[in-house]
Design a protein around this motif. Sequence first.
Motif, short mmCIF file in Angstrom:
data_model
loop_
_atom_site.label_atom_id
_atom_site.label_comp_id
_atom_site.label_asym_id
_atom_site.label_seq_id
_atom_site.Cartn_x
_atom_site.Cartn_y
_atom_site.Cartn_z
N VAL A 113 -2.34 16.62 -12.09
CA VAL A 113 -2.25 17.06 -10.71
C VAL A 113 -1.05 16.44 -10.00
N GLY A 114 -0.54 15.36 -10.55
CA GLY A 114 0.60 14.68 -9.94
C GLY A 114 0.22 13.68 -8.87
N ILE A 115 -0.97 13.11 -9.00
CA ILE A 115 -1.44 12.12 -8.03
C ILE A 115 -0.94 10.74 -8.45
N HIS A 116 -0.42 10.01 -7.49
CA HIS A 116 -0.03 8.61 -7.71
C HIS A 116 -1.12 7.75 -7.08
N ILE A 117 -2.15 7.47 -7.88
CA ILE A 117 -3.34 6.82 -7.35
C ILE A 117 -3.04 5.42 -6.82
N GLY A 118 -2.07 4.74 -7.40
CA GLY A 118 -1.73 3.41 -6.92
C GLY A 118 -1.32 3.41 -5.46
N HIS A 122 -3.68 1.71 -2.22
CA HIS A 122 -3.15 0.66 -1.36
C HIS A 122 -2.96 1.10 0.10
N ALA A 123 -3.10 2.40 0.36
CA ALA A 123 -2.86 2.91 1.72
C ALA A 123 -3.91 2.38 2.69
N ASP A 124 -3.47 2.14 3.92
CA ASP A 124 -4.39 1.66 4.95
C ASP A 124 -5.16 2.79 5.62
N THR A 125 -4.72 4.02 5.40
CA THR A 125 -5.39 5.17 5.98
C THR A 125 -5.86 6.10 4.87
N PHE A 126 -6.77 6.95 5.22
CA PHE A 126 -7.33 7.91 4.26
C PHE A 126 -6.23 8.80 3.70
N THR A 127 -6.27 9.02 2.39
CA THR A 127 -5.35 9.92 1.69
C THR A 127 -6.20 10.97 0.96
#
Length: 149
Positions: A113-118, A122-127
């Motif tokens: 799918v091309g997701i960069h889960i890392g 680490h994001a402070d907001t919902f992705t």
Amino acid sequence: MTAYALEQDYWRLLGEGVGAIILYAIVGLALMLIGFYAIDLTTPGRLRGLVTAGKPNAIIVTAAGLISMAFIVVIAIYTSGGALVEGLIASTVFGLIGIVAQVISVRVLEKAVGIHIGEAMHADTFTPASLVVAAAHFALGLVVAFAIF
């Protein structure tokens, strides 16, 4: 006046039931911990630290992984037909296979799918990508659980 008496084997059966609950709880907890650490090892960053820090995407992915592991353990217990030793062995084996299948499949899906889960973890907001990964964990847990049938 009616007297009530317990069945002759009541206390023995109650004790066996309590023992089974305790043993299955131990196996379930062990599998969930192993599953958590498997996700942690294959996810960029320390998952425990991300969850503790309140990173929403890490929490969503972790929760989905634990729920999917619970599906696998519950179905393994259900299909054991009341045989305690066989049920504990089946729960352990199917749980470990489920962990491996989940980790590999989710990582393959992320790549496809091309997701960069890392970045998402680490994001402070919902992705939104975290929902895709969580859904993959959830769906794969269902697939493995029903494969046990």
